[in-house]
Design a protein around this motif. Structure first.
Motif, mmCIF file in Angstrom:
data_model
loop_
_atom_site.group_PDB
_atom_site.id
_atom_site.type_symbol
_atom_site.label_atom_id
_atom_site.label_comp_id
_atom_site.label_asym_id
_atom_site.label_seq_id
_atom_site.Cartn_x
_atom_site.Cartn_y
_atom_site.Cartn_z
ATOM 1 N N GLY A 202 23.284 -10.439 -58.866
ATOM 2 C CA GLY A 202 22.833 -11.458 -59.805
ATOM 3 C C GLY A 202 23.969 -11.896 -60.706
ATOM 4 O O GLY A 202 25.119 -11.463 -60.544
ATOM 5 N N GLY A 203 23.613 -12.726 -61.687
ATOM 6 C CA GLY A 203 24.613 -13.228 -62.617
ATOM 7 C C GLY A 203 25.209 -12.121 -63.464
ATOM 8 O O GLY A 203 26.390 -12.154 -63.814
ATOM 9 N N THR A 204 24.397 -11.135 -63.787
ATOM 10 C CA THR A 204 24.900 -10.028 -64.596
ATOM 11 C C THR A 204 26.048 -9.334 -63.869
ATOM 12 O O THR A 204 27.134 -9.144 -64.439
ATOM 13 N N GLU A 205 25.807 -8.981 -62.630
ATOM 14 C CA GLU A 205 26.875 -8.299 -61.885
ATOM 15 C C GLU A 205 28.094 -9.208 -61.734
ATOM 16 O O GLU A 205 29.239 -8.755 -61.906
ATOM 17 N N THR B 179 26.063 -17.308 -75.410
ATOM 18 C CA THR B 179 26.356 -16.709 -74.105
ATOM 19 C C THR B 179 25.323 -15.663 -73.720
ATOM 20 O O THR B 179 24.761 -14.980 -74.573
ATOM 21 N N HIS B 180 25.095 -15.524 -72.425
ATOM 22 C CA HIS B 180 24.116 -14.555 -71.904
ATOM 23 C C HIS B 180 24.516 -13.120 -72.278
ATOM 24 O O HIS B 180 25.708 -12.787 -72.293
ATOM 25 N N TYR B 181 23.518 -12.282 -72.512
ATOM 26 C CA TYR B 181 23.811 -10.931 -72.995
ATOM 27 C C TYR B 181 24.511 -10.038 -71.969
ATOM 28 O O TYR B 181 24.993 -8.960 -72.309
ATOM 29 N N SER B 182 24.587 -10.477 -70.726
ATOM 30 C CA SER B 182 25.305 -9.668 -69.722
ATOM 31 C C SER B 182 26.755 -9.431 -70.144
ATOM 32 O O SER B 182 27.359 -8.425 -69.759
ATOM 33 N N VAL B 183 27.292 -10.362 -70.918
ATOM 34 C CA VAL B 183 28.666 -10.210 -71.397
ATOM 35 C C VAL B 183 28.773 -8.968 -72.291
ATOM 36 O O VAL B 183 29.776 -8.247 -72.248
ATOM 37 N N MET C 213 28.661 -22.587 -68.113
ATOM 38 C CA MET C 213 28.273 -23.827 -67.462
ATOM 39 C C MET C 213 26.752 -23.813 -67.506
ATOM 40 O O MET C 213 26.078 -23.404 -66.569
ATOM 41 N N ALA C 214 26.291 -24.136 -68.693
ATOM 42 C CA ALA C 214 24.887 -24.142 -69.034
ATOM 43 C C ALA C 214 24.428 -22.770 -69.525
ATOM 44 O O ALA C 214 24.279 -21.829 -68.750
ATOM 45 N N THR C 215 24.222 -22.715 -70.826
ATOM 46 C CA THR C 215 23.688 -21.492 -71.427
ATOM 47 C C THR C 215 22.208 -21.366 -71.072
ATOM 48 O O THR C 215 21.532 -22.361 -70.797
ATOM 49 N N THR C 216 21.745 -20.135 -71.097
ATOM 50 C CA THR C 216 20.382 -19.841 -70.677
ATOM 51 C C THR C 216 19.352 -20.539 -71.570
ATOM 52 O O THR C 216 18.324 -21.005 -71.105
ATOM 53 N N MET C 217 19.639 -20.599 -72.854
ATOM 54 C CA MET C 217 18.652 -21.104 -73.802
ATOM 55 C C MET C 217 18.726 -22.618 -73.974
ATOM 56 O O MET C 217 17.716 -23.285 -74.164
ATOM 57 N N ALA D 242 25.696 -19.180 -63.939
ATOM 58 C CA ALA D 242 24.507 -18.515 -63.380
ATOM 59 C C ALA D 242 23.338 -19.493 -63.355
ATOM 60 O O ALA D 242 22.649 -19.638 -62.358
ATOM 61 N N PHE D 243 23.150 -20.195 -64.469
ATOM 62 C CA PHE D 243 22.054 -21.156 -64.473
ATOM 63 C C PHE D 243 22.487 -22.534 -63.950
ATOM 64 O O PHE D 243 21.819 -23.136 -63.123
ATOM 65 N N GLY D 244 23.614 -23.036 -64.419
ATOM 66 C CA GLY D 244 23.966 -24.440 -64.145
ATOM 67 C C GLY D 244 24.747 -24.686 -62.868
ATOM 68 O O GLY D 244 24.962 -25.837 -62.486
ATOM 69 N N ALA E 88 21.940 -17.804 -57.185
ATOM 70 C CA ALA E 88 21.080 -18.540 -56.240
ATOM 71 C C ALA E 88 19.609 -18.266 -56.535
ATOM 72 O O ALA E 88 18.741 -19.006 -56.103
ATOM 73 N N HIS E 89 19.314 -17.195 -57.281
ATOM 74 C CA HIS E 89 17.899 -16.891 -57.501
ATOM 75 C C HIS E 89 17.316 -17.568 -58.740
ATOM 76 O O HIS E 89 16.220 -17.264 -59.159
ATOM 77 N N LYS E 90 18.051 -18.523 -59.309
ATOM 78 C CA LYS E 90 17.441 -19.326 -60.376
ATOM 79 C C LYS E 90 17.085 -20.697 -59.803
ATOM 80 O O LYS E 90 16.045 -20.839 -59.200
ATOM 81 N N MET E 91 17.971 -21.689 -59.975
ATOM 82 C CA MET E 91 17.610 -23.039 -59.523
ATOM 83 C C MET E 91 17.376 -23.122 -58.021
ATOM 84 O O MET E 91 16.619 -23.954 -57.551
HETATM 85 C C1 LIG Z 1 20.350 -15.623 -65.961
HETATM 86 C C2 LIG Z 1 21.713 -15.682 -66.469
HETATM 87 C C3 LIG Z 1 22.603 -14.601 -66.318
HETATM 88 C C4 LIG Z 1 22.185 -13.284 -65.730
HETATM 89 O O1 LIG Z 1 21.794 -13.412 -64.441
HETATM 90 P P1 LIG Z 1 20.877 -12.337 -63.699
HETATM 91 O O2 LIG Z 1 20.872 -12.965 -62.354
HETATM 92 O O3 LIG Z 1 19.558 -12.290 -64.380
HETATM 93 O O4 LIG Z 1 21.611 -11.046 -63.711
HETATM 94 C C5 LIG Z 1 23.887 -14.760 -66.777
HETATM 95 N N1 LIG Z 1 24.278 -15.894 -67.353
HETATM 96 C C6 LIG Z 1 23.457 -16.943 -67.530
HETATM 97 C C7 LIG Z 1 23.973 -18.182 -68.189
HETATM 98 C C8 LIG Z 1 22.149 -16.883 -67.079
HETATM 99 O O5 LIG Z 1 21.331 -17.933 -67.266
#
Ligand SMILES: *Cc1c(COP(=O)(O)O)cnc(C)c1O
Length: 409
Positions: free
Chosen positions: A112-115, A147-151, A200-204, A232-234, A261-264
């Protein structure tokens, strides 16, 4: 578009069948040493005519393991087929969407985006260590407050400090003066090596950072830096809706990119894509990974080849033009929604190339937000924003009901 084509259903099925045939056949083969198998037929329904029209189910049953990275060096022989399809996915993304030159990138389908974001930080941390003998104290991660909390997970795991850059409340743009002041201060504290996560597009908000702003400031203070783009999103929208985007591998400031790929794209969970320029991913080689044939350059170990096949199927079912139309449908709905909000004098943020609209919470009664499943910026009091995302299930009829209720309130 050199690689991103549209295939007929027959062709998709045929290519996937071929891929699965070149995957080790556990039933009829002499692979005695692999701790892997197809799904358990005592538990799952693993045969039947219904599978002929369900190449993805067939792939899950065959259960290929795409372990490792397949853009570099050797790979496990047993799973060639699904690795090949993964490489086609990476080519579409790296070359057709993000404008890399041929053979100038590495990457893999992460969980995922986190990894993918942490993989980037891991690569840069090791790169700074190796190339400059940098210590952890001399490194720092920079990203915007949106920024997403994965950072922050990455920062914690890698023991590298993370610093958030404030953004303007209304435009969600990085405040350049603040960035300058923060970098100046960090440099004076002894930080020399910077890893940036540029959105490239924040989650919120769906806001898009300009990586060149970071590059300019970091160059001005003579630092050494690498920039990772978190798409991850955009990643499957912005580069397609904004044809003039310079956030891609043609931009020398961009070293790596995350795309989910598992979002949009609506792929199964476990399909985030990591891409980087050649010459970087070797920094995370795990030499001890001896039982894996080929180099282990990924954070995750075993990973689902069926997931790679799913992403491949989605991309090649639509083709570029099909996806372009789909994105545009969502953007049209977004525009319609923004027009309605304008008429009601409701304030919101929207990037013109994105399908997210984030409304100021003072204009949305909490009960309505709750009823329509809007996502708040924060769950712990003091929420200032609610977002609406135009996904394929969010149709104008649904938006209209929401708008009508807002009107009444
Ligand atoms: C969802 C998201 C992530 C994390 O992705 P996961 O696939 O949930 O691990 C990271 N960055 C952004 C901007 C996201 O929207």
């Amino acid at each position: 578009m050199k690689y991103w084509k549209k295939y007929s259903k027959e062709k998709l099925i045929q290519r996937i069948d071929e891929a699965l045939e070149s995957t080790v056949d556990f039933q009829n083969s002499k692979y005695l040493g692999y701790p892997v198998s197809k799904l358990d037929e005592n538990v799952f329904n693993t045969s039947g005519a219904f599978l002929n029209d369900s190449p993805l189910l067939k792939s899950f049953i065959a259960n290929p393991n795409n372990i490792g990275c397949h853009t570099l060096g050797k790979s496990e022989e047993a799973f060639k087929g699904s690795q090949e399809l993964e490489k086609e996915v990476l080519k579409v993304l790296a070359i057709d969407i993000f404008k890399s030159k041929e053979d100038a990138f590495d990457g893999y389908i992460a969980t995922g985006g986190t990894e993918a974001n942490i993989q980037a930080l891991w690569i840069y941390r090791n790169h700074f260590k190796k190339a400059y003998k940098a210590s952890l104290n001399e490194m720092v991660i920079l990203s915007s407050e949106d920024t997403h909390y994965s950072v922050h997970k990455g920062s914690n795991l890698l023991s590298v400090d993370a610093v958030s850059i404030p953004v303007d409340f209304n435009s969600r743009e990085i405040i350049v003066d603040e960035l300058e002041a923060i970098v100046k201060n960090l440099v004076s504290e002894g930080k020399k090596y910077f890893m940036v996560i540029s959105n490239m597009a924040t989650t919120m908000f769906g806001s898009v950072d300009n990586p060149d702003v970071y590059a300019e400031v970091l160059t001005k203070f003579n630092t050494i830096f690498k920039i990772h783009v978190d798409g991850a999103f955009g990643g499957f929208i912005y580069p397609i809706s904004n044809r003039n985007s310079t956030i891609n591998f043609e931009n020398p400031n961009v070293s790596s990119i995350t795309i989910d790929a598992h979002k949009m794209l609506q792929a199964p969970y476990g399909t985030g894509v990591f891409l980087c320029r050649k010459g970087l991913i070797e920094n995370v080689l795990t030499k001890e990974a001896q039982y894996v044939d080929g180099m282990d350059l990924t954070m995750v170990g075993s990973r689902s080849g069926a997931n790679a096949i799913a992403v491949w199927m989605i991309l090649f079912s639509y083709g570029y033009y099909g996806w372009f139309e789909r994105i545009n449908t969502l953007l049209l709905r977004t525009e319609w929604f923004c027009n309605q909000l304008n008429q009601l004098n409701i304030e919101y943020f929207r990037d013109p190339f994105m399908n997210i609209v984030t409304l100021k919470s003072e204009f949305v009664p909490e009960a309505i937000a709750h009823k329509y499943g809007l996502v708040p910026e924060t769950h712990n009091g003091n929420n200032k924003w609610y977002k609406v995302i135009m996904m394929s299930h969010v149709e104008i009829e649904d938006l209209l009901k929401f708008i009508n209720e807002l009107k009444k309130s």
